[in-house]
Design a protein around this motif. Structure first.
Motif, PDB file in Angstrom:
ATOM      1  N   ILE A  20       0.872  -1.168   0.000  1.00 48.03           N
ATOM      2  CA  ILE A  20       0.000   0.000   0.000  1.00 48.03           C
ATOM      3  C   ILE A  20       0.911   1.220   0.000  1.00 48.03           C
ATOM      4  O   ILE A  20       1.754   1.375   0.890  1.00 48.03           O
ATOM      5  N   LYS A  41      -3.857   5.004   8.182  1.00 48.90           N
ATOM      6  CA  LYS A  41      -4.890   4.192   7.535  1.00 48.90           C
ATOM      7  C   LYS A  41      -4.252   3.065   6.719  1.00 48.90           C
ATOM      8  O   LYS A  41      -4.724   1.922   6.733  1.00 48.90           O
ATOM      9  N   ALA A  42      -3.153   3.369   6.023  1.00 53.78           N
ATOM     10  CA  ALA A  42      -2.455   2.343   5.236  1.00 53.78           C
ATOM     11  C   ALA A  42      -1.943   1.223   6.134  1.00 53.78           C
ATOM     12  O   ALA A  42      -2.018   0.042   5.771  1.00 53.78           O
ATOM     13  N   LYS A  43      -1.439   1.568   7.311  1.00 50.55           N
ATOM     14  CA  LYS A  43      -0.951   0.556   8.249  1.00 50.55           C
ATOM     15  C   LYS A  43      -2.090  -0.345   8.717  1.00 50.55           C
ATOM     16  O   LYS A  43      -1.912  -1.564   8.849  1.00 50.55           O
ATOM     17  N   GLU A  44      -3.265   0.239   8.958  1.00 46.66           N
ATOM     18  CA  GLU A  44      -4.430  -0.570   9.339  1.00 46.66           C
ATOM     19  C   GLU A  44      -4.787  -1.553   8.230  1.00 46.66           C
ATOM     20  O   GLU A  44      -5.015  -2.745   8.493  1.00 46.66           O
ATOM     21  N   LEU A  45      -4.867  -1.047   7.008  1.00 45.48           N
ATOM     22  CA  LEU A  45      -5.217  -1.907   5.867  1.00 45.48           C
ATOM     23  C   LEU A  45      -4.154  -2.986   5.654  1.00 45.48           C
ATOM     24  O   LEU A  45      -4.470  -4.150   5.420  1.00 45.48           O
ATOM     25  N   ALA A  46      -2.886  -2.581   5.719  1.00 41.89           N
ATOM     26  CA  ALA A  46      -1.787  -3.515   5.481  1.00 41.89           C
ATOM     27  C   ALA A  46      -1.763  -4.639   6.516  1.00 41.89           C
ATOM     28  O   ALA A  46      -1.448  -5.786   6.184  1.00 41.89           O
ATOM     29  N   LYS A  48      -4.281  -6.013   7.862  1.00 41.47           N
ATOM     30  CA  LYS A  48      -5.350  -6.970   7.540  1.00 41.47           C
ATOM     31  C   LYS A  48      -4.990  -7.877   6.376  1.00 41.47           C
ATOM     32  O   LYS A  48      -5.457  -9.011   6.314  1.00 41.47           O
ATOM     33  N   ILE A  49      -4.207  -7.372   5.432  1.00 43.21           N
ATOM     34  CA  ILE A  49      -3.918  -8.161   4.230  1.00 43.21           C
ATOM     35  C   ILE A  49      -2.466  -8.613   4.137  1.00 43.21           C
ATOM     36  O   ILE A  49      -2.085  -9.280   3.173  1.00 43.21           O
ATOM     37  N   SER A 108      -2.526  -0.835  -3.752  1.00 43.12           N
ATOM     38  CA  SER A 108      -3.368   0.319  -3.449  1.00 43.12           C
ATOM     39  C   SER A 108      -2.487   1.548  -3.317  1.00 43.12           C
ATOM     40  O   SER A 108      -1.342   1.458  -2.880  1.00 43.12           O
ATOM     41  N   CYS A 134      -9.486   6.710  -4.195  1.00 43.58           N
ATOM     42  CA  CYS A 134     -10.076   6.746  -2.862  1.00 43.58           C
ATOM     43  C   CYS A 134      -9.732   8.093  -2.256  1.00 43.58           C
ATOM     44  O   CYS A 134      -8.588   8.508  -2.297  1.00 43.58           O
ATOM     45  N   HIS A 136      -9.666  10.435   1.078  1.00 44.96           N
ATOM     46  CA  HIS A 136      -9.693  10.443   2.540  1.00 44.96           C
ATOM     47  C   HIS A 136     -10.431  11.708   2.953  1.00 44.96           C
ATOM     48  O   HIS A 136     -10.104  12.793   2.517  1.00 44.96           O
TER      49      HIS A 136
END
Length: 141
Positions: A20, A41-46, A48-49, A108, A134, A136
């Motif tokens: 990301i 936010k990128a750290k949160e998404l990363a 998870k995946i 992303s 996207c 923010h």
């Protein structure tokens, strides 16, 4: 009426796209605060995946900015350091960003709706076959 397609749609090997990326908006010798919000936010998404988080910094003189980005928790900072980034031009930034995307292949990309982004919409200029934007929804001056 009949619609006929003459060629198959291009395919994308999704396994090649990983990570990301966050566009680090650099202005007035610093990094715009929205960049750090997007990194969070990128750290949160990363998490998870299971992907790494990258920052893309385009500047004329790093002056410790890449170190600040690393301390904010990104896994890697890609720095485009050149006098051509002294003054914003859509073509210069779009070409560098497109080069980053085509070579690193992040799955992303997060870009803040800051003044630099809105000046010419770098993302809209990039010639990509697949693109999703996207936004923010934080305040950007």
């Amino acid at each position: 009426m009949e619609f006929i397609e003459d060629s198959a749609a291009p395919t994308v090997n999704k396994d090649q796209w990983n990570g990301i990326a966050v566009f680090a908006d650099c202005a007035d010798g610093g990094i715009h605060p929205v960049t750090f919000e997007l990194i969070g936010k990128a750290k949160e998404l990363a998490a998870k995946i299971g992907h790494p988080v990258y920052a893309v910094l385009m500047c004329n003189g790093d002056n410790g900015l890449s170190e600040k980005l690393l301390k904010s928790g990104v896994d890697k900072v890609f720095v485009c350091n050149s006098p051509i980034f002294e003054n914003f031009t859509v073509t210069t930034y779009a070409n560098a960003f497109e080069n980053f995307i085509n070579n690193v292949k992040p799955s992303s990309v997060l870009v803040g709706a800051t003044n630099i982004y809105r000046k010419g919409s770098v993302i809209n200029t990039i010639n990509m076959n697949r693109s999703v934007q996207c936004f923010h929804s934080s305040y950007c001056s």
